[in-house]
Design a protein around this motif. Structure first.
Motif, PDB file in Angstrom:
ATOM      1  N   ALA A   7      -4.515   8.186   3.782  1.00  0.00           N
ATOM      2  CA  ALA A   7      -4.245   7.740   2.416  1.00  0.00           C
ATOM      3  C   ALA A   7      -4.242   6.208   2.355  1.00  0.00           C
ATOM      4  N   LEU A   8      -3.674   5.563   3.369  1.00  0.00           N
ATOM      5  CA  LEU A   8      -3.686   4.089   3.405  1.00  0.00           C
ATOM      6  C   LEU A   8      -5.122   3.582   3.451  1.00  0.00           C
ATOM      7  N   GLN A  24       1.640   2.119  -3.356  1.00  0.00           N
ATOM      8  CA  GLN A  24       0.471   2.672  -4.061  1.00  0.00           C
ATOM      9  C   GLN A  24       0.253   4.136  -3.721  1.00  0.00           C
ATOM     10  N   ILE A  25       0.477   4.528  -2.476  1.00  0.00           N
ATOM     11  CA  ILE A  25       0.121   5.903  -2.097  1.00  0.00           C
ATOM     12  C   ILE A  25       1.274   6.889  -2.237  1.00  0.00           C
ATOM     13  N   CYS A  26       2.520   6.409  -2.267  1.00  0.00           N
ATOM     14  CA  CYS A  26       3.643   7.364  -2.211  1.00  0.00           C
ATOM     15  C   CYS A  26       4.517   7.449  -3.463  1.00  0.00           C
ATOM     16  N   TYR A  58       0.830  -1.216   0.000  1.00  0.00           N
ATOM     17  CA  TYR A  58       0.000   0.000   0.000  1.00  0.00           C
ATOM     18  C   TYR A  58       0.862   1.262   0.000  1.00  0.00           C
ATOM     19  N   LEU A  79      -0.983  10.295   6.382  1.00  0.00           N
ATOM     20  CA  LEU A  79      -0.574   9.051   5.712  1.00  0.00           C
ATOM     21  C   LEU A  79      -1.562   7.923   6.007  1.00  0.00           C
ATOM     22  N   LYS A 126      -7.730   4.980   2.279  1.00  0.00           N
ATOM     23  CA  LYS A 126      -8.413   5.172   1.001  1.00  0.00           C
ATOM     24  C   LYS A 126      -8.099   4.059   0.014  1.00  0.00           C
ATOM     25  N   CYS A 127      -6.891   3.500   0.083  1.00  0.00           N
ATOM     26  CA  CYS A 127      -6.544   2.525  -0.969  1.00  0.00           C
ATOM     27  C   CYS A 127      -6.599   1.078  -0.507  1.00  0.00           C
ATOM     28  N   ARG A 128      -6.877   0.826   0.763  1.00  0.00           N
ATOM     29  CA  ARG A 128      -6.893  -0.579   1.205  1.00  0.00           C
ATOM     30  C   ARG A 128      -8.126  -1.313   0.674  1.00  0.00           C
TER      31      ARG A 128
END
Ligand SMILES: *Cc1c(COP(=O)(O)O)cnc(C)c1O
Length: 355
Positions: free
Chosen positions: A232-233, A94-96, A91, A229, A235-237
């Motif tokens: 953001a994690l 994916q976010i960074c 993840y 942060l 949102k994409c999990r």
């Protein structure tokens, strides 16, 4: 032909072999814990109403986040739970990181960082450790990469990086800094970077239930980071990324801190005894603060020792990789398992001595 080029070219992550486990197999190749998880996990399982499995779990693993946050006296918005810390690492990419960005990481270290970077078409810049395998933080700090991944204690070596060196890095480097503390429970508690959470917005500290809690099988990891942060994690999990039973089992194990301390103390005591015994056999042993030791045999090559132990049903880890190919990584097992292994190593050493 349907598969992206970046995936087709990917060298897959290679875990330690999983031998068929019967009575006389000693598996000390994957840094698993030789003791069972807390008995509170067994109690939970035997009292569990299976009908509850028809419901989805708590999507955010909020109960577990709250429990860990309370233990560290942080607010729960600094915490995230994943299906193993490996999922959290994925993840973070994916976010960074964008395609063609770079990350920097010491060499050697946990190979999964590069595997996941490759999947995301992110370049991995390996910064060699010094001759004695300590991490060269000045060299790391000079990187142009957008993120730095450090396992502490480091994977493969077991060496601990002092906290002040991590803080110095955070003062000069403003990309993402991920400190992977998979083995930190086997080191002095004061070394953990969790104490820096809340002061550095670019810091992520990863933890796992796999090693010290003896729960590799349930796949639960967590991380500490600034709320931005964590958001953001979230949102994409995956919507339900940690299973219902995994959440309950992790909570039960986490509440039993005294069992954790007992088993960790036993492993540390065994580690020190094994390190000394290996040194007496002529092995060079790196000073480990983890639940394994990296060591270099004297009379035989590492792969000879690996094959010999395997023929005796003792599975250790051998890495056919630069600077590691002359060494073995041995997970600390029970005292009985270590005695059997040491007996085999003595037998092998005496064969050579008679030559
Ligand atoms: C074992 C290990 C992990 C994997 O943890 P999981 O929570 O089981 O995914 C992560 N990082 C390092 C350095 C490890 O050795």
């Amino acid at each position: 032909m349907y598969i992206k080029q970046s995936i087709e070219q990917l060298a897959p992550y290679v875990p330690g072999i999983q031998p068929q486990m019967d009575g006389n197999v000693i598996k000390i190749n994957a840094n698993e814990n030789p003791y069972p998880p807390s008995p509170s996990v067994q109690e939970l399982l035997s009292g569990f109403d299976y009908a509850k499995l028809r419901y989805y779990p708590d999507a955010a693993s909020q109960g577990l986040r709250n429990l860990i946050a309370e233990h560290y006296q942080l607010s729960a918005d600094h915490l995230f739970c994943g299906n193993g810390s490996d999922e959290i690492i994925a993840y973070l990419f994916q976010i960074c990181f964008e395609e063609h960005d770079s990350i920097a990481t010491p060499y050697p270290t946990y190979t999964l960082y590069k595997t996941i970077a490759d999947i995301h078409r992110v370049h991995t810049e390996y910064v060699p450790t010094r001759e004695d395998f300590t991490i060269d933080m000045q060299a790391l700090a000079r990187t142009e990469a957008k993120g730095i991944f450090i396992a502490n204690p480091n994977a493969q070596t077991g060496l601990l990086l002092p906290l002040n060196e991590i803080e110095e890095l955070l003062q000069s480097y403003h990309g993402l800094v991920v400190i992977d503390e998979a083995y930190m429970d086997f080191a002095p508690a004061s070394a953990s970077a969790t104490s820096l959470i809340g002061r550095y917005p670019n810091l992520v500290v990863l933890r796992t239930f796999s090693k010290s809690y003896s729960l590799c099988g349930i796949r639960v990891g967590y991380c500490f980071a600034a709320p931005v942060l964590i958001n953001a994690l979230d949102k994409c999990r995956d919507s339900y990324n940690v299973s219902l039973l995994s959440q309950r089992m992790a909570e039960a194990a986490y509440r039993d801190q005294s069992y954790l301390l007992d088993t960790v103390q036993k492993i540390i005591a065994t580690r020190e005894r094994v390190a000394n015994a290996l040194s007496s056999l002529g092995y060079e042993v790196l000073p480990s603060q983890a639940n394994f030791v990296l060591c270099k045999p004297e009379y035989h090559t590492a792969s000879e020792v690996y094959e010999y132990l395997k023929s005796q049903h003792v599975y250790v880890r051998y890495f056919d990789a630069p600077r590691l190919a002359d060494k073995l990584r041995i997970t600390i097992g029970t005292d009985e398992e270590m005695d059997v292994m040491l007996e085999h190593l003595r037998a092998l050493a005496s064969v050579r001595a008679e030559d």
